[in-house]
Design a protein around this motif. Structure first.
Motif, PDB file in Angstrom:
ATOM      1  N   ASP A  50     -24.947  61.523  63.906  1.00 59.57           N
ATOM      2  CA  ASP A  50     -26.238  61.919  64.473  1.00 59.57           C
ATOM      3  C   ASP A  50     -27.284  61.978  63.360  1.00 59.57           C
ATOM      4  O   ASP A  50     -27.017  62.508  62.275  1.00 59.57           O
ATOM      5  CB  ASP A  50     -26.128  63.282  65.148  1.00 59.57           C
ATOM      6  N   VAL A  51     -28.475  61.469  63.641  1.00 61.78           N
ATOM      7  CA  VAL A  51     -29.541  61.370  62.650  1.00 61.78           C
ATOM      8  C   VAL A  51     -30.757  62.164  63.097  1.00 61.78           C
ATOM      9  O   VAL A  51     -31.229  62.009  64.231  1.00 61.78           O
ATOM     10  CB  VAL A  51     -29.943  59.899  62.407  1.00 61.78           C
ATOM     11  N   TYR A  52     -31.264  63.009  62.193  1.00 70.39           N
ATOM     12  CA  TYR A  52     -32.478  63.786  62.448  1.00 70.39           C
ATOM     13  C   TYR A  52     -33.400  63.589  61.251  1.00 70.39           C
ATOM     14  O   TYR A  52     -32.939  63.579  60.111  1.00 70.39           O
ATOM     15  CB  TYR A  52     -32.136  65.270  62.621  1.00 70.39           C
ATOM     16  N   GLU A  53     -34.695  63.457  61.516  1.00 70.30           N
ATOM     17  CA  GLU A  53     -35.599  63.160  60.404  1.00 70.30           C
ATOM     18  C   GLU A  53     -36.974  63.753  60.639  1.00 70.30           C
ATOM     19  O   GLU A  53     -37.353  64.057  61.771  1.00 70.30           O
ATOM     20  CB  GLU A  53     -35.705  61.657  60.188  1.00 70.30           C
ATOM     21  N   PRO A 218     -20.425  57.486  58.659  1.00 77.38           N
ATOM     22  CA  PRO A 218     -20.418  57.940  60.055  1.00 77.38           C
ATOM     23  C   PRO A 218     -21.277  57.089  60.990  1.00 77.38           C
ATOM     24  O   PRO A 218     -21.154  57.204  62.208  1.00 77.38           O
ATOM     25  CB  PRO A 218     -20.967  59.368  59.958  1.00 77.38           C
ATOM     26  N   VAL A 219     -22.120  56.250  60.437  1.00 79.43           N
ATOM     27  CA  VAL A 219     -22.960  55.370  61.256  1.00 79.43           C
ATOM     28  C   VAL A 219     -22.247  54.053  61.548  1.00 79.43           C
ATOM     29  O   VAL A 219     -22.235  53.578  62.684  1.00 79.43           O
ATOM     30  CB  VAL A 219     -24.314  55.125  60.562  1.00 79.43           C
ATOM     31  N   THR A 220     -21.613  53.461  60.517  1.00 77.17           N
ATOM     32  CA  THR A 220     -20.917  52.179  60.716  1.00 77.17           C
ATOM     33  C   THR A 220     -19.460  52.361  61.110  1.00 77.17           C
ATOM     34  O   THR A 220     -18.839  51.444  61.650  1.00 77.17           O
ATOM     35  CB  THR A 220     -20.961  51.341  59.429  1.00 77.17           C
ATOM     36  N   GLY A 221     -18.891  53.531  60.817  1.00 79.52           N
ATOM     37  CA  GLY A 221     -17.478  53.781  61.090  1.00 79.52           C
ATOM     38  C   GLY A 221     -16.539  53.134  60.079  1.00 79.52           C
ATOM     39  O   GLY A 221     -15.317  53.179  60.256  1.00 79.52           O
ATOM     40  N   LYS A 222     -17.090  52.581  59.006  1.00 80.53           N
ATOM     41  CA  LYS A 222     -16.265  51.875  58.020  1.00 80.53           C
ATOM     42  C   LYS A 222     -15.978  52.749  56.803  1.00 80.53           C
ATOM     43  O   LYS A 222     -16.859  53.477  56.333  1.00 80.53           O
ATOM     44  CB  LYS A 222     -16.968  50.589  57.574  1.00 80.53           C
ATOM     45  N   ARG A 223     -14.741  52.662  56.316  1.00 83.50           N
ATOM     46  CA  ARG A 223     -14.391  53.410  55.106  1.00 83.50           C
ATOM     47  C   ARG A 223     -15.025  52.755  53.894  1.00 83.50           C
ATOM     48  O   ARG A 223     -14.944  51.553  53.700  1.00 83.50           O
ATOM     49  CB  ARG A 223     -12.871  53.506  54.925  1.00 83.50           C
TER      50      ARG A 223
END
Length: 313
Positions: A50-53, A218-223
């Protein structure tokens, strides 16, 4: 916490601290001196993505010393925790980030990857056949941490390369002490480039949230980095992430953090989220004045400090 809670907390911090007038832009790098000092962005990214700005959160600024964290990640992946600890170290210098005296006092050996000497040592240990491959790997890891393609700013890089004589001297001292593991001038040139990439405040929060999530973006799901290496990275950030103010930051805020003289600052709450701020005016140690104040307020309101005792405030 709900979406509205995060948004309200972020907006309160931005409103409370945007009027601060203390500090001044870094003036020893011409590009940084020219950035509008009124710019101010904040962002939170959770481990759920989740992104807040708030504010100027999409304005791109020079990553500068925050880049040291991501090169450290690569170095840990390449040579392992024990070898990295032995070659680069994990202790604060107690002196400014570009100190020659810190090297002289320790037989030309770096103590931490988060000052210039240790950062160049980190850059030099990367597995690469030449400087082009070394640079490509660094740019790639920054991009994977941010979840988008990060690019070099030629304008920033030219400004930095033309004023990096001090770092070149540090590189030769590292070489004389046996802590430079590739050609000193090539390493210094690549290190200067890694500081000259552009990110925005949301990018920086995503990069921090990747550490909060144990190395998975957490955005791309990639390690991006092995989970076992993340605690070592966060420990280094606690010890030296805000230069000579690192102890004060740990005492007052209680979160691993990393600043850059471009005005960026990121703080990591492991398992929860990351908070990023950007504002060019710096304190005497090289840390953004507004970003420090805003992130401290957010961390306090959300009770994120690692040293809080549950149930006691």
């Amino acid at each position: 916490m709900t979406d509205s809670d995060y948004k309200a907390t972020l907006e309160r911090a931005h409103t409370t601290t945007k009027g601060m007038t203390e500090g001044k832009n870094a003036n020893y790098i011409p590009f940084l001196a020219s950035v509008d000092p009124s710019l101010f962005g904040l962002a939170i990214v959770t481990v759920a993505g989740d992104v807040y700005e708030s504010g100027d959160s999409r304005y791109e600024f020079a990553l500068e010393s925050i880049s040291k964290v991501f090169t450290m990640a690569l170095a840990l992946e390449d040579i392992g925790q024990e070898v990295f600890h032995r070659k680069v170290g994990a202790d604060p210098t107690g002196l400014p980030f570009n100190s020659v005296m810190a090297l002289e006092m320790h037989d030309d050996m770096p103590l931490t990857p988060l000052v210039n000497a240790g950062a160049m040592s980190s850059t030099s240990v990367l597995t690469a056949k030449d400087s082009d491959e070394r640079w490509a790997r660094i740019l790639d890891v920054q991009s994977r941490f941010a979840g988008r393609k990060i690019e070099l700013s030629d304008e920033v890089n030219n400004s930095e390369q033309s004023t990096n004589a001090h770092n070149r001297a540090i590189a030769w001292l590292l070489y004389s002490g046996g802590a430079m593991y590739a050609d000193p001038m090539e390493v210094c040139e690549v290190y200067t480039r890694q500081c000259s990439t552009l990110v925005n405040t949301v990018d920086l929060a995503v990069m921090g949230a990747t550490l909060a999530a144990g190395g998975v973006n957490p955005v791309t799901g990639k390690r991006v980095v092995t989970a076992a290496n993340v605690p070592h990275m966060l420990a280094e950030m606690v010890m030296e992430g805000l230069y000579t103010k690192s102890g004060d930051w740990a005492y007052n805020v209680g979160l691993p953090g990393k600043s850059g003289v471009g005005g960026g600052l990121v703080a990591v709450a492991p398992g929860k989220l990351a908070i990023a701020g950007f504002s060019p005016p710096l304190d005497a140690a090289g840390n953004s004045v507004r970003a420090q104040a805003a992130i401290a307020q957010i961390a306090d309101e959300l009770k994120l400090g690692l040293y809080r005792v549950p149930g006691l405030g």
